[in-house]
Design a protein around this motif. Structure first.
Motif, mmCIF file in Angstrom:
data_model
loop_
_atom_site.group_PDB
_atom_site.id
_atom_site.type_symbol
_atom_site.label_atom_id
_atom_site.label_comp_id
_atom_site.label_asym_id
_atom_site.label_seq_id
_atom_site.Cartn_x
_atom_site.Cartn_y
_atom_site.Cartn_z
ATOM 1 N N LEU A 47 0.791 -1.131 -0.111
ATOM 2 C CA LEU A 47 0.051 0.172 0.004
ATOM 3 C C LEU A 47 0.780 1.324 0.052
ATOM 4 N N PHE A 48 1.798 1.329 0.911
ATOM 5 C CA PHE A 48 2.710 2.293 1.073
ATOM 6 C C PHE A 48 3.311 2.783 -0.237
ATOM 7 N N ALA A 49 3.913 1.736 -1.037
ATOM 8 C CA ALA A 49 4.671 1.644 -2.302
ATOM 9 C C ALA A 49 3.642 2.207 -3.209
ATOM 10 N N ALA A 50 2.316 1.784 -3.369
ATOM 11 C CA ALA A 50 1.548 2.295 -4.264
ATOM 12 C C ALA A 50 1.125 3.789 -4.218
ATOM 13 N N LEU A 51 0.893 4.157 -2.910
ATOM 14 C CA LEU A 51 0.622 5.261 -2.625
ATOM 15 C C LEU A 51 1.991 6.420 -3.066
ATOM 16 N N THR A 52 3.001 5.764 -2.325
ATOM 17 C CA THR A 52 3.927 6.814 -2.895
ATOM 18 C C THR A 52 4.376 6.865 -4.303
ATOM 19 N N LEU A 53 4.245 5.872 -4.940
ATOM 20 C CA LEU A 53 4.120 5.954 -6.583
ATOM 21 C C LEU A 53 3.223 7.015 -7.151
ATOM 22 N N VAL A 54 2.042 6.740 -6.744
ATOM 23 C CA VAL A 54 1.013 7.855 -7.458
ATOM 24 C C VAL A 54 1.281 9.058 -6.989
ATOM 25 N N GLY A 55 1.963 9.370 -5.636
ATOM 26 C CA GLY A 55 2.123 10.780 -5.089
ATOM 27 C C GLY A 55 3.275 11.350 -5.962
ATOM 28 N N ILE A 56 4.302 10.443 -6.203
ATOM 29 C CA ILE A 56 5.225 10.909 -6.813
ATOM 30 C C ILE A 56 4.867 11.204 -8.250
ATOM 31 N N GLN A 57 4.316 10.393 -8.848
ATOM 32 C CA GLN A 57 3.710 10.710 -10.335
ATOM 33 C C GLN A 57 2.930 11.946 -10.282
ATOM 34 N N ASN A 68 -0.116 22.367 5.724
ATOM 35 C CA ASN A 68 -1.119 23.325 5.716
ATOM 36 C C ASN A 68 -1.817 23.578 7.128
ATOM 37 N N ALA A 69 -2.034 22.544 7.810
ATOM 38 C CA ALA A 69 -2.577 22.630 9.224
ATOM 39 C C ALA A 69 -1.586 23.598 10.308
ATOM 40 N N ALA A 70 -0.158 23.536 9.919
ATOM 41 C CA ALA A 70 0.724 24.036 10.808
ATOM 42 C C ALA A 70 1.191 25.430 10.495
ATOM 43 N N PHE A 71 1.027 25.657 9.161
ATOM 44 C CA PHE A 71 1.495 27.088 8.743
ATOM 45 C C PHE A 71 0.242 27.875 8.195
ATOM 46 N N GLY A 72 -1.102 27.287 7.873
ATOM 47 C CA GLY A 72 -2.117 27.808 7.245
ATOM 48 C C GLY A 72 -1.875 28.008 5.748
ATOM 49 N N THR A 73 -1.071 27.239 5.298
ATOM 50 C CA THR A 73 -0.934 27.580 3.729
ATOM 51 C C THR A 73 -1.990 26.522 3.241
ATOM 52 N N SER A 74 -1.964 26.552 1.685
ATOM 53 C CA SER A 74 -2.858 25.546 1.133
ATOM 54 C C SER A 74 -2.248 24.873 0.084
ATOM 55 N N LEU A 75 -1.161 24.251 0.281
ATOM 56 C CA LEU A 75 -0.288 23.762 -0.713
ATOM 57 C C LEU A 75 -0.959 22.363 -0.777
ATOM 58 N N HIS A 76 -0.799 21.892 -2.083
ATOM 59 C CA HIS A 76 -1.401 20.510 -2.471
ATOM 60 C C HIS A 76 -0.403 19.715 -3.613
ATOM 61 N N GLN A 77 -0.007 20.470 -4.611
ATOM 62 C CA GLN A 77 0.474 19.894 -5.858
ATOM 63 C C GLN A 77 1.879 20.766 -6.016
ATOM 64 N N PHE A 78 2.811 20.119 -6.422
ATOM 65 C CA PHE A 78 4.010 20.716 -7.034
ATOM 66 C C PHE A 78 3.748 21.284 -8.313
ATOM 67 N N GLY A 79 2.768 20.881 -8.971
ATOM 68 C CA GLY A 79 2.321 21.293 -10.174
ATOM 69 C C GLY A 79 3.196 20.757 -11.429
ATOM 70 N N TRP A 80 3.838 19.508 -11.160
ATOM 71 C CA TRP A 80 4.445 18.874 -12.306
ATOM 72 C C TRP A 80 3.802 17.527 -12.223
ATOM 73 N N THR A 81 4.124 16.719 -13.269
ATOM 74 C CA THR A 81 3.890 15.200 -13.235
ATOM 75 C C THR A 81 5.184 14.502 -13.486
ATOM 76 N N VAL A 82 5.500 13.574 -12.955
ATOM 77 C CA VAL A 82 6.676 12.691 -13.193
ATOM 78 C C VAL A 82 6.334 11.555 -14.145
ATOM 79 N N PRO A 83 7.211 11.310 -15.061
ATOM 80 C CA PRO A 83 6.992 10.035 -16.166
ATOM 81 C C PRO A 83 7.007 8.705 -15.264
#
Lengths: 327, 286
Positions: A47-57, A68-83
């Motif tokens: 599960l962890f491997a699959a999650l990480t793969l999707v996350g990186i991709q 976000n909870a700690a700094f009040g930001t609203s970050l979610h994506q780097f804005g790129w996709t990895v092959p």
């Protein structure tokens, strides 16, 4: 005649499901062989491997919710996709790093302990990794697509329809999974039987003290074995994730690996394969022939009942080593 | 057995080695100091297992460590092989002071050992067990090994040859494919010796190599130990309970009692040492 072909199709599909079970079981066998520990965390590792793969991709920012909870930001994506290929390589790297950390933080402190203690440690590890996966990548169900072909193979359906007058429905993903699993297994068997690291791995599984005395570094072997198990988990995670989405119930496929191991034996790589295939085919055939008589849904319990029967009559499994204790 | 007898006779006339390098009466070359233990103290919590012990092991000799149960002999062997780390004292090997090393690092230095309670890989065959002794002598990359490609195959064959030689030497040809778990006790001990020899060690540590054996097995084992020392020139340090065996085999003997050293010298010197006699026979406390 159609009935016969349908049964054959059921067997073919069962074989391919079995391959998926074998993939998970393989990870268990590897760690069991090298450290005598039943690694409860193997499913979570997938599960962890699959999650990480999707996350990186998909370019997700790890720990986004926490940040976000700690700094009040609203970050979610780097804005790129990895092959896909690069993402898989990076995930494999993460799994090696994870293996290193597991050895450093958990196993190193448990050298020479009873197997039951190590087993308990892997239960803790399972819960920790599940939580870590959740915090790192979020709990929502994700789709995984690394470019593996999916859907019913038209070529096979067409060809079989022409030859037998009956078109077989076979998922292309299952065919690929079978191929990849076959290559993986061949590589692992060659590794365990013919390399010095493989021999050292078997030695460590047998006796820690003796292994040390012939100059084997337990640390190195453990990191190596957990890395390989992590890699196998990654492959299993990719297959299952592509098939049914990356979700937290993925860690439960580990439960299906248990009856596979009881059938095949905890110490045998070929056993994990054959056990997986028997259960895959068995549960599909049982559902096909007996299912209608008992109201269906036999797939949920067939494997466990079969494992129970094996526990009674052949507790070491089909290929497991029978350990004889002299008194 | 004849060789053992001549050796024990010869030792009664052999002088204590006073300087580096000499030849024993039966023609074996004894060299300089190979291993030196200086003021070793080992504690487990409040229990002192070894108290300020110093001794040396010379190149090519058979050195015995004897003493009553609980004297700290096995602890001493474990210090040499890196399983225990002494709180005080220095371990010198071939002229260098050894830091606190892991057992596998010690093994890679060329120090092999056997265990009092046999530590073999029960699931593997005799051959595979002995092959593990050569793990550190294999150099090719693991991809090449997995594919049995070129140099890797040659290397495997060379190692197999070396192992077969040891198998012949210890006369265990007929059990080479047997899983070790099925062997009787005496043979297991022999396989363990074979595995240690496979590493071609410079120093061989034997922890009670004859414990639990019958007379015949003891004679065989004694012969093997002498032959190993003679033919391969391997330096041997051994722990043994059987006094007769120890006196016959060894060039020099360290005697321990309650963690202290109470005697050190040739078997004859040790035999006539009053402290040693007291430790073994008990003293009348009055």
């Amino acid at each position: 005649m159609d009935q016969f072909f349908f049964a054959a199709e059921v067997v073919a599909n069962g074989l391919m499901t079995g391959v998926m079970y074998s993939l998970v079981a393989l990870g268990f066998v590897l760690i069991f062989k090298a450290s005598g520990v039943f690694n409860y965390a193997q499913g979570v590792l997938a599960l962890f491997a699959a999650l990480t793969l999707v996350g990186i991709q998909q370019g997700q920012i790890p720990f986004a919710d926490l940040i976000n909870a700690a700094f009040g930001t609203s970050l979610h994506q780097f804005g790129w996709t990895v092959p896909a290929v690069l993402a898989i390589a990076l995930t494999a790297g993460v799994m090696v790093l994870l293996a290193f950390l597991i050895e450093k933080l958990v196993l190193q402190h448990l050298v020479g302990q009873e197997p039951i203690i190590l087993f308990m440690a892997t239960i803790g590890l399972a819960y920790f990794l599940e939580g870590l996966g959740d915090v790192m990548w979020g709990a929502d169900i994700k789709t995984l697509d690394v470019g593996l072909p999916q859907g019913i193979s038209d070529a096979i359906e067409g060809a079989t329809a022409e030859w037998f007058g009956y078109g077989f429905f076979i998922d292309r993903l299952d065919i690929w999974a079978t191929l990849i699993a076959a290559i993986l297994v061949a590589a692992l068997v060659a590794f365990a039987q013919y390399t010095k690291q493989g021999r050292a791995m078997r030695a460590v599984a047998d006796d820690h003290q003796a292994a040390l005395s012939v100059g084997i570094s337990l640390r190195f072997i453990w990191v190596m074995v957990w890395s390989i198990a992590g890699f196998v988990a990654l492959v299993a995670g990719i297959m299952w994730g592509t098939k049914s989405g990356v979700q937290f119930s993925l860690s439960l496929i580990a439960l299906k690996a248990l009856p596979v191991l009881m059938l095949g034996g905890f110490t045998s790589i070929p056993g994990a394969i054959v056990g997986g295939l028997i259960i895959g085919v068995g549960e599909k055939l049982f559902e096909f022939f007996i299912g209608p008589m008992v109201g269906g849904a036999t797939e949920n319990w067939f494997a466990y009942v079969l494992a129970l029967v094996f526990l009674v009559f052949r507790p070491q499994g089909l290929f497991g080593e029978r350990i004889i204790e002299r008194v | 057995m004849t060789r053992m007898q001549t050796q024990s006779q010869s030792q009664s006339q052999a002088p204590l080695p006073a300087q580096d390098g000499h030849v024993t009466a039966d023609g074996r070359q004894i060299g300089g100091v190979m291993m030196e233990m200086k003021n070793i103290t080992l504690r487990f919590g409040g229990v002192v297992a070894i108290k300020d012990i110093s001794f040396d092991i010379r190149q090519g000799e058979i050195r015995a460590i004897i003493g009553p149960n609980g004297a700290g002999k096995s602890s001493m062997l474990n210090v040499i092989s890196g399983f225990y780390h002494p709180q005080e004292g220095e371990v010198w090997f071939k002229g260098y002071r050894r830091g606190p090393m892991k057992p596998y690092e010690v093994a890679r230095l060329g120090i092999a050992r056997t265990f009092q309670n046999i530590a073999l890989f029960d699931g593997m065959s005799v051959l595979d067990n002995i092959m593990t002794g050569r793990l550190n002598r294999m150099k090719s990359g693991f991809l090449a090994q997995a594919l049995w490609w070129g140099p890797a195959e040659r290397e495997e064959n060379l190692n197999r040859e070396a192992v077969e030689k040891i198998i012949d030497f210890l006369e265990i040809q007929n059990i080479r494919k047997t899983p070790v778990g099925r062997l009787p006790y005496g043979l297991k001990k022999r396989v363990e010796l074979a595995r240690a020899l496979a590493a071609e060690p410079q120093l061989l540590l034997l922890d009670e190599p004859m414990a639990g054996m019958n007379v015949e097995e003891k004679e065989d084992m004694s012969r093997f130990i002498l032959d190993v020392n003679d033919e391969f020139g391997t330096t041997i340090a051994l722990i043994e309970h059987d006094m007769g065996v120890v006196m016959d085999l060894s060039d020099r003997v360290v005697v321990m009692d309650y963690g202290r050293k109470i005697g050190d010298g040739t078997p004859d010197e040790v035999r006539s040492n009053q402290d040693v006699i007291d430790a073994y026979l008990g003293v009348a406390h009055d």
